[in-house]
Write a protein that holds these residues in place. Structure first.
Motif, PDB file in Angstrom:
ATOM      1  N   PRO A 417       0.819  -1.216   0.000  1.00  0.00           N
ATOM      2  CA  PRO A 417       0.000   0.000   0.000  1.00  0.00           C
ATOM      3  C   PRO A 417       0.851   1.263   0.000  1.00  0.00           C
ATOM      4  CG  PRO A 417      -0.754  -1.572   1.651  1.00  0.00           C
ATOM      5  CD  PRO A 417       0.557  -2.086   1.146  1.00  0.00           C
ATOM      6  N   VAL A 418       0.326   2.297  -0.631  1.00  0.00           N
ATOM      7  CA  VAL A 418       0.948   3.611  -0.565  1.00  0.00           C
ATOM      8  C   VAL A 418       0.519   4.247   0.758  1.00  0.00           C
ATOM      9  CG1 VAL A 418       1.097   5.885  -1.628  1.00  0.00           C
ATOM     10  CG2 VAL A 418       0.860   3.847  -3.065  1.00  0.00           C
ATOM     11  N   LEU A 419       1.472   4.620   1.587  1.00  0.00           N
ATOM     12  CA  LEU A 419       1.129   5.159   2.901  1.00  0.00           C
ATOM     13  C   LEU A 419       0.689   6.610   2.766  1.00  0.00           C
ATOM     14  CD1 LEU A 419       4.026   3.603   4.999  1.00  0.00           C
ATOM     15  CD2 LEU A 419       1.665   2.801   4.784  1.00  0.00           C
ATOM     16  N   GLN A 420      -0.510   6.884   3.187  1.00  0.00           N
ATOM     17  CA  GLN A 420      -1.049   8.240   3.138  1.00  0.00           C
ATOM     18  C   GLN A 420      -1.820   8.517   4.426  1.00  0.00           C
ATOM     19  OE1 GLN A 420      -2.704   7.362  -0.942  1.00  0.00           O
ATOM     20  NE2 GLN A 420      -2.376   9.538  -1.152  1.00  0.00           N
ATOM     21  N   THR A 421      -2.422   9.690   4.505  1.00  0.00           N
ATOM     22  CA  THR A 421      -3.203  10.018   5.694  1.00  0.00           C
ATOM     23  C   THR A 421      -4.460   9.158   5.749  1.00  0.00           C
ATOM     24  OG1 THR A 421      -4.318  11.737   4.447  1.00  0.00           O
ATOM     25  CG2 THR A 421      -2.375  12.398   5.706  1.00  0.00           C
ATOM     26  N   GLN A 422      -5.084   9.117   6.908  1.00  0.00           N
ATOM     27  CA  GLN A 422      -6.283   8.302   7.114  1.00  0.00           C
ATOM     28  C   GLN A 422      -7.415   8.774   6.197  1.00  0.00           C
ATOM     29  OE1 GLN A 422      -6.272   5.725   9.001  1.00  0.00           O
ATOM     30  NE2 GLN A 422      -8.419   5.132   8.872  1.00  0.00           N
ATOM     31  N   PRO A 423      -8.137   7.852   5.568  1.00  0.00           N
ATOM     32  CA  PRO A 423      -9.243   8.275   4.698  1.00  0.00           C
ATOM     33  C   PRO A 423     -10.396   8.839   5.516  1.00  0.00           C
ATOM     34  CG  PRO A 423      -9.299   5.903   4.995  1.00  0.00           C
ATOM     35  CD  PRO A 423      -8.036   6.386   5.659  1.00  0.00           C
ATOM     36  N   ASP A 424     -11.212   9.651   4.861  1.00  0.00           N
ATOM     37  CA  ASP A 424     -12.343  10.265   5.550  1.00  0.00           C
ATOM     38  C   ASP A 424     -13.628   9.544   5.168  1.00  0.00           C
ATOM     39  OD1 ASP A 424     -13.835  11.871   7.108  1.00  0.00           O
ATOM     40  OD2 ASP A 424     -13.443  13.734   6.024  1.00  0.00           O
ATOM     41  N   LEU A 425     -13.686   8.254   5.436  1.00  0.00           N
ATOM     42  CA  LEU A 425     -14.870   7.463   5.126  1.00  0.00           C
ATOM     43  C   LEU A 425     -16.085   7.881   5.952  1.00  0.00           C
ATOM     44  CD1 LEU A 425     -13.006   4.070   4.801  1.00  0.00           C
ATOM     45  CD2 LEU A 425     -14.006   5.384   2.932  1.00  0.00           C
ATOM     46  N   PRO A 426     -15.925   8.313   7.204  1.00  0.00           N
ATOM     47  CA  PRO A 426     -17.096   8.766   7.968  1.00  0.00           C
ATOM     48  C   PRO A 426     -17.797   9.983   7.350  1.00  0.00           C
ATOM     49  CG  PRO A 426     -15.308   8.224   9.467  1.00  0.00           C
ATOM     50  CD  PRO A 426     -14.735   8.190   8.084  1.00  0.00           C
ATOM     51  N   THR A 427     -17.031  10.927   6.764  1.00  0.00           N
ATOM     52  CA  THR A 427     -17.676  12.093   6.160  1.00  0.00           C
ATOM     53  C   THR A 427     -18.514  11.683   4.961  1.00  0.00           C
ATOM     54  OG1 THR A 427     -15.962  13.599   6.929  1.00  0.00           O
ATOM     55  CG2 THR A 427     -17.283  14.335   5.063  1.00  0.00           C
ATOM     56  N   ALA A 463     -17.231   0.330   2.339  1.00  0.00           N
ATOM     57  CA  ALA A 463     -16.275   0.812   3.339  1.00  0.00           C
ATOM     58  C   ALA A 463     -16.732   2.063   4.075  1.00  0.00           C
ATOM     59  CB  ALA A 463     -14.926   1.079   2.672  1.00  0.00           C
ATOM     60  N   LEU A 464     -17.876   2.627   3.719  1.00  0.00           N
ATOM     61  CA  LEU A 464     -18.331   3.833   4.410  1.00  0.00           C
ATOM     62  C   LEU A 464     -18.610   3.515   5.870  1.00  0.00           C
ATOM     63  CD1 LEU A 464     -20.662   5.510   1.752  1.00  0.00           C
ATOM     64  CD2 LEU A 464     -18.179   5.642   2.013  1.00  0.00           C
ATOM     65  N   GLN A 465     -18.147   4.386   6.747  1.00  0.00           N
ATOM     66  CA  GLN A 465     -18.235   4.143   8.195  1.00  0.00           C
ATOM     67  C   GLN A 465     -19.197   5.116   8.864  1.00  0.00           C
ATOM     68  OE1 GLN A 465     -13.890   4.341   8.985  1.00  0.00           O
ATOM     69  NE2 GLN A 465     -14.281   2.686  10.413  1.00  0.00           N
ATOM     70  N   ASP A 466     -20.039   4.576   9.764  1.00  0.00           N
ATOM     71  CA  ASP A 466     -20.922   5.455  10.529  1.00  0.00           C
ATOM     72  C   ASP A 466     -20.180   6.027  11.730  1.00  0.00           C
ATOM     73  OD1 ASP A 466     -20.858   3.507  12.510  1.00  0.00           O
ATOM     74  OD2 ASP A 466     -22.863   2.730  12.067  1.00  0.00           O
ATOM     75  N   ALA A 467     -20.878   6.795  12.532  1.00  0.00           N
ATOM     76  CA  ALA A 467     -20.241   7.473  13.672  1.00  0.00           C
ATOM     77  C   ALA A 467     -19.656   6.495  14.683  1.00  0.00           C
ATOM     78  CB  ALA A 467     -21.259   8.388  14.357  1.00  0.00           C
ATOM     79  N   ASN A 468     -20.152   5.250  14.685  1.00  0.00           N
ATOM     80  CA  ASN A 468     -19.646   4.236  15.619  1.00  0.00           C
ATOM     81  C   ASN A 468     -18.493   3.432  15.030  1.00  0.00           C
ATOM     82  OD1 ASN A 468     -21.654   4.880  17.544  1.00  0.00           O
ATOM     83  ND2 ASN A 468     -23.141   3.655  16.379  1.00  0.00           N
ATOM     84  N   GLY A 469     -18.086   3.761  13.789  1.00  0.00           N
ATOM     85  CA  GLY A 469     -16.999   3.029  13.154  1.00  0.00           C
ATOM     86  C   GLY A 469     -17.445   1.764  12.440  1.00  0.00           C
ATOM     87  N   PRO A 695      -9.828  -1.388   4.974  1.00  0.00           N
ATOM     88  CA  PRO A 695     -10.770  -1.504   3.850  1.00  0.00           C
ATOM     89  C   PRO A 695     -10.102  -1.615   2.486  1.00  0.00           C
ATOM     90  CG  PRO A 695     -10.903   0.673   4.874  1.00  0.00           C
ATOM     91  CD  PRO A 695     -10.089  -0.183   5.785  1.00  0.00           C
ATOM     92  N   ARG A 696      -8.855  -1.116   2.356  1.00  0.00           N
ATOM     93  CA  ARG A 696      -8.175  -1.260   1.069  1.00  0.00           C
ATOM     94  C   ARG A 696      -8.019  -2.732   0.683  1.00  0.00           C
ATOM     95  NH1 ARG A 696      -3.363   0.375   4.022  1.00  0.00           N
ATOM     96  NH2 ARG A 696      -3.423   2.392   2.997  1.00  0.00           N
ATOM     97  N   ASN A 697      -8.049  -3.626   1.699  1.00  0.00           N
ATOM     98  CA  ASN A 697      -7.817  -5.049   1.449  1.00  0.00           C
ATOM     99  C   ASN A 697      -9.071  -5.819   1.055  1.00  0.00           C
ATOM    100  OD1 ASN A 697      -5.004  -5.008   2.105  1.00  0.00           O
ATOM    101  ND2 ASN A 697      -5.555  -4.869   4.274  1.00  0.00           N
ATOM    102  N   TRP A 698     -10.267  -5.248   1.302  1.00  0.00           N
ATOM    103  CA  TRP A 698     -11.486  -6.032   1.054  1.00  0.00           C
ATOM    104  C   TRP A 698     -12.633  -5.255   0.414  1.00  0.00           C
ATOM    105  CZ3 TRP A 698     -15.354  -3.571   3.581  1.00  0.00           C
ATOM    106  CH2 TRP A 698     -15.018  -2.850   4.728  1.00  0.00           C
TER     107      TRP A 698
END
Length: 708
Positions: A417-427, A463-469, A695-698
């Motif tokens: 994987p290319v290391l980058q900042t955490q994705p903003d899936l919750p937004t 991979a979209l995440q709710d407020a509870n993760g 989530p990048r893995n699945w």
């Protein structure tokens, strides 16, 4: 105004009878011009190509340059800028060679139009000013007026409305002086657009109405459609939604008649729609403003994936007509589709508005429309305000989606994987799912079919995440589709396959073929793609489940794979995928090279196949991506469904080798026990998540079309 079609046609017949090749060239060229003025660009290109062939045969360089220039213009109207530049540059080269000042100036003017359309305003102004100097030098008033109109449009795009109006006034004066009605219509359009940007809607309406009258008088469908669209937008801004609706509906009728004239040419239908989509979006806004969101849904559906729907309808037709314009579904038919799917449908539409930003009118995302269609006949509408994204957070919805993809992607299948900042899936969850969460089914096995638009095709919904993760795939079984009507057509494809005799061939499983050498970007030297041991292990594990033999290594050539594809019921290709986000049809699957064959199976080649597989899995990188258009994603998935496949599993980014292998094995094991492909894919994701939690893995894979 070009000669009437009947006169051109008679001229062509006579020229051919007396074997007058010059006359035949002229008649074909005039037919091309006539059809182009009517908005029938496919037929215009056909006649102009014939004209070009004759010009080359009789070694008429001036005639050849003229034909190439007309082809450039036709492709410009279709939105195919690469071909427009190619043909126009050829015209310019010929004009310089034969010292044709008028041809040189015309080519430069057309290049200015093309580069303006591409947003390269500096280059557009450079070509326009050179063209203007030539037109004045040779005293070509019509050409001078055309260049002045182009400069007006360029300066409008730059936000310099005063200069835009100044150039438009000069152009209008010339058009009226030489009685150039088309030039007058275009100049009036420029006035209308400029005054609209200045907020003077009364003047914008006045000039657009004058443009409309002339367009109808000279029967120019493009100008008529543009005028109706601009009137619809201006009336809406002026607070008159009733009149706006009338103008926009009339405009859509013009656009649809133009698409119908393109016959069965899918590529041209896709290109031309790009310039027509705004009319559909504006009418959605009008219907929402009139508190009729169901009518807005009907318009949203009428304005997406139309070329794709026409194509599928044509290919499913027993009569196989050469041209099909499918009727978009109404409310009742949308209900019937949701019932037949026994699924909750979620349709998105991104709405844009013009905003004054640093003194310049710019189109920005303003709202997200979301419709939830439940199988119980209930349709619910929600509107999400997108303005705070770019006004406060300085990011658009498209930027947010691309940022998530960049984080989730790896360099290629088999890379780290290319290391980058955490994705903003919750937004993304907050924007796309939170407003409708209570309307989604409580049963995690019930199907939810997302119907995206534009950049939303790149959203990793699982991979979209709710407020509870919690990831969305943990709560729902997810599919996607390019439109609601496309779902009805893939269902017809599945039913057609079920009614046919059993397949004579085995299922097809490919894994880790000997990799070809490719150039990953223009100008780069070719290099061999890396081997994928995980893909080979994946294929060897899956093949026994499907009662077939895995094809690997040097055996995985096009000569071996392609002949097997039409007979297979399931096709599984575990290899590298190559993305073409410019044309889309260049997206490819890597196979083993052999002889002169480069080993790449492209979307363009798949598009013309006739397949009877009920499932194709492209276990490779970026296979769900391509060129994003108003007609959906042009790439491998669209080509496969067009070829007759009702269910396609593809990836949204470059996937890692080992986790992908595990996920695919789990998918087919689940499929042995449950024929529901969407549920099998969901369970495979949940299983892979336990050992590879990122989530990048699945989460890269999506099922498009049918689940059964």
């Amino acid at each position: 105004m070009p000669k009437p079609l009947s006169i051109c046609s008679r001229s062509l017949v006579i020229a051919r009878e007396i074997k007058d090749r010059d006359g035949e060239w002229a008649a074909l060229g005039n037919l091309g011009i006539a059809y182009q003025s009517l908005g029938n660009y496919a037929t215009a290109i056909e006649y102009t190509q014939q004209s070009l062939a004759i010009a080359r045969e009789i070694k008429d360089r001036h005639g050849e340059g003229t034909a190439r220039g007309h082809l450039g213009g036709a492709y410009l109207y279709l939105g195919n800028y690469a071909k427009a530049i190619e043909y126009t540059q050829q015209k310019l080269a010929i004009a310089r060679e034969i010292k044709d000042g008028q041809g040189k100036g015309g080519a430069m003017r057309n290049l200015a139009v093309i580069y303006r359309s591409l947003g390269n305003y500096a280059k557009a102004i450079e070509y326009a000013q050179q063209s203007l100097a030539i037109a004045r030098e040779i005293k070509d008033r019509q050409e001078e007026g055309g260049v002045l109109r182009n400069l007006a449009v360029i300066y409008h795009s730059l936000g310099n409305y005063a200069k835009a109006i100044e150039y438009a006034q000069q152009s209008l004066a010339i058009a009226r002086e030489i009685k150039d009605r088309l030039g007058e219509s275009v100049a009036l359009e420029t006035f209308g657009v400029a005054y609209h940007s200045l907020g003077n809607y009364a003047k914008a309406i006045e000039y657009s109405q004058q443009q409309l009258a002339i367009a109808r008088e000279i029967k120019n469908r493009l100008q008529e459609g543009n005028a109706l669209n601009n009137l619809g937008v201006a009336f809406l801004q002026a607070g008159n939604p009733t009149e706006s609706k009338k103008m926009l509906i009339n405009g859509i009728q013009v656009w649809e008649s133009m698409r119908q004239m393109l016959g069965s040419n899918d590529a041209n239908k896709v290109s031309i729609f790009e310039g027509q989509a705004n009319t559909y979006r504006t009418l959605q806004k009008v219907r929402v403003a009139q508190n009729n969101p169901i009518a807005a849904l009907e318009i949203a559906e009428r304005g997406r994936a139309r070329a794709f729907v026409d194509l599928l309808t044509q290919r499913l037709s027993t009569g196989n007509p050469s041209s099909v314009i499918a009727t978009a579904p109404d409310r009742e038919q949308i209900h019937q589709i949701a019932k037949a799917q026994n699924a909750t449908l979620v349709q998105y539409s991104i709405i844009y508005d013009n905003f004054q930003i640093q003194g310049k009118s710019e189109a920005r995302e303003s709202a997200l429309y979301i419709w939830v269609i439940q199988p119980t006949d209930k349709i619910t509408f929600h509107q999400v305000d997108l303005k705070p994204l770019w006004q406060q957070h300085k990011v658009s919805l498209a930027d947010l989606i691309i940022g998530n993809q960049e984080f989730l992607a790896v360099r290629s299948r088999g890379s780290s994987p290319v290391l980058q900042t955490q994705p903003d899936l919750p937004t993304l969850h907050q924007l796309l799912i939170d407003p409708i969460q209570t309307l989604l089914p409580k049963d995690p096995n019930a199907h939810v079919i997302f119907i995206p638009q534009a950049s939303l095709f790149q959203v990793p919904f699982p991979a979209l995440q709710d407020a509870n993760g919690t990831y969305l795939i943990e709560k729902h079984t997810i599919l996607t589709a390019p439109s609601i009507q496309a779902l009805a057509l893939t269902r017809q494809q599945r039913q057609k396959l079920a009614s046919q005799a059993s397949h004579s061939g085995n299922d097809l499983v490919l894994g880790n073929p000997t990799m070809p050498s490719v150039s990953l970007s223009p100008g780069e030297p070719k290099r061999q793609l890396s081997a994928l041991p995980g893909a080979e292990a994946e294929a060897r594990a899956i093949a026994p489940l499907l009662k077939t033999q895995a094809i690997t290594g040097a055996q995985g050539t096009k000569a071996v794979i392609v002949p097997k594809m039409p007979q297979a019921s399931i096709i599984h290709l575990a290899t590298h995928g190559l993305l073409d986000d410019v044309r889309g049809l260049g997206s490819a699957i890597a196979l083993a090279p052999s002889g002169s064959d480069d080993g790449l199976l492209t979307a363009e080649e798949i598009f013309d196949m006739k397949l009877q597989a009920n499932l194709v899995v492209l276990s490779a990188c970026n296979t769900g991506e391509g060129r994003i258009t108003g007609d959906g994603v042009i790439g491998l998935s669209r080509a496969l469904i067009s070829a007759g496949v009702p269910s396609v599993i593809v990836s949204l980014w470059a996937v890692p080798d080992a986790p992908t292998s595990e996920l695919m094995r789990s998918f087919y094991q689940n499929l042995q026990n449950n024929p529901d492909k969407a549920q099998a894919l969901r369970q495979a994701m949940l299983t892979t998540m336990k050992t590879h939690p990122q989530p990048r893995n699945w989460a890269a894979f999506t099922l498009i079309g049918e689940s059964e």
